[in-house]
Design an enzyme around this catalytic site. Structure first.
Site, PDB file in Angstrom:
ATOM      1  CG  ASN A  87      -2.279  -0.911   0.941  1.00 48.18           C
ATOM      2  OD1 ASN A  87      -3.131  -0.230   0.299  1.00 48.18           O
ATOM      3  ND2 ASN A  87      -2.294  -2.064   1.597  1.00 48.18           N
TER       4      ASN A  87
ATOM      5  CG  ASN B 299      -6.779   0.705   9.312  1.00 47.96           C
ATOM      6  OD1 ASN B 299      -5.449   0.532   8.955  1.00 47.96           O
ATOM      7  ND2 ASN B 299      -7.594   0.079   9.630  1.00 47.96           N
TER       8      ASN B 299
ATOM      9  CG  HIS C  15     -10.332  -3.726   7.715  1.00 47.55           C
ATOM     10  ND1 HIS C  15      -9.561  -4.431   8.665  1.00 47.55           N
ATOM     11  CD2 HIS C  15     -11.626  -4.789   7.512  1.00 47.55           C
ATOM     12  CE1 HIS C  15     -10.303  -5.629   9.190  1.00 47.55           C
ATOM     13  NE2 HIS C  15     -11.298  -5.868   8.406  1.00 47.55           N
TER      14      HIS C  15
ATOM     15  CG  ASP D  27     -13.421   4.686  16.376  1.00 49.00           C
ATOM     16  OD1 ASP D  27     -12.804   3.388  16.451  1.00 49.00           O
ATOM     17  OD2 ASP D  27     -14.737   4.805  16.166  1.00 49.00           O
TER      18      ASP D  27
ATOM     19  CB  ALA E 162      -9.944  -3.306  -4.446  1.00 48.85           C
TER      20      ALA E 162
HETATM   21  C1  GRF Z   1      -3.413  -4.878   3.466  1.00 52.34           C
HETATM   22  O1  GRF Z   1      -4.055  -6.082   3.148  1.00 52.34           O
HETATM   23  C2  GRF Z   1      -4.177  -4.311   4.632  1.00 52.34           C
HETATM   24  O2  GRF Z   1      -5.543  -4.112   4.246  1.00 52.34           O
HETATM   25  C3  GRF Z   1      -4.201  -5.175   5.791  1.00 52.34           C
HETATM   26  O3  GRF Z   1      -2.637  -5.624   5.812  1.00 52.34           O
HETATM   27  C4  GRF Z   1      -2.470  -5.626   4.376  1.00 52.34           C
HETATM   28  C5  GRF Z   1      -1.248  -4.989   4.260  1.00 52.34           C
HETATM   29  O4  GRF Z   1      -0.489  -5.249   3.129  1.00 52.34           O
HETATM   30  N1  GRF Z   1      -4.590  -4.153   6.954  1.00 52.34           N
HETATM   31  P1  GRF Z   1       0.869  -4.222   2.728  1.00 52.34           P
HETATM   32  O5  GRF Z   1       1.825  -4.101   3.770  1.00 52.34           O
HETATM   33  O6  GRF Z   1       0.529  -2.868   2.338  1.00 52.34           O
HETATM   34  O7  GRF Z   1       1.416  -5.000   1.514  1.00 52.34           O
END
Ligand code: GRF
Length: 198
Positions: free
Chosen positions: A18, A113, A115, A147, A179
């Site tokens: 990410n 965040n 999720h 939160d 996604a």
């Molecule tokens: C993602 O799927 C996120 O939604 C979850 O942990 C994963 C993190 O992936 N909370 P990365 O470290 O960004 O590849």
């Protein structure tokens, strides 16, 4: 773009895909932001390697004795480092613990965040496995404000992802992550463009 770039501080525990997506969006001119610091609670996390490779100030936090949260003094260190980096917005990018008062209070309404489910369904860990086991036809990802609850903050945006009969936890998580890599930078871009931001 007339506003100053949004200063993003990233906290993550994992491989950092990410963060990579956020950096791609910045480079492509789609997100008016700068990643000012990358922190991790996991000293071997790929997100630290990625941050260093990109020349971003990057640090591992002291190792915690707990699994689901950090000691208050470690969270205080994180909050101080984000503040010192003049962070406007703390971005949890694959951070696997609850956020408590030492970080939540100074960055109140400034922590976001991602999720891997359509909240409020399947909060908590390995949400894609929870969705597979529940045999629902679709799941997805949610960007939300943080939160004091577990994945309970106000929802900003969601993207749905179909579940195929042939899916394994790995294939489904991979599709959710595709996604995530679109939704997260898009949400950050909207925040960065918000004229009411200080
Ligand atoms: C993602 O799927 C996120 O939604 C979850 O942990 C994963 C993190 O992936 N909370 P990365 O470290 O960004 O590849």
């Amino acid at each position: 773009m007339s506003t100053a770039p949004l200063r993003i501080g990233v906290l993550g525990s994992g491989k950092g895909s990410n963060l990579a997506a956020i950096l791609r969006a910045i480079q492509a001119g789609e997100l008016n932001a700068v990643v000012s610091i990358v922190l991790s609670d996991n000293p071997t996390a790929g997100i630290l390697t990625l941050g260093r490779e990109r020349g971003i100030p990057t640090e591992a936090l002291p190792v915690s004795k707990f699994r689901s949260k950090l000691e208050p003094e470690i969270e205080t260190i994180a909050a101080e480092k984000f503040a010192a980096a003049q962070t406007d917005l703390v971005v949890l990018a694959g951070y696997m613990r609850m956020v408590k008062a030492p970080l939540l209070v100074p960055f109140s309404n400034r922590i976001i965040n991602i999720h891997p489910s359509l909240l409020p369904s399947f909060p908590g860990l390995e949400a894609w496995k929870q969705a597979l086991e529940a045999k629902v036809p679709q799941t997805g990802c949610t960007v939300h404000w943080v939160d004091s609850g577990m994945d309970t903050g106000k929802i900003i945006a969601q993207a749905a992802v179909p579940i195929w009969p042939t899916d394994t936890p790995e294939t489904l998580h991979g599709r959710i992550q595709e996604a995530e890599h679109k939704l997260f930078p898009a949400c950050l871009a909207k925040i960065a463009e918000d004229p009411s931001r200080a």
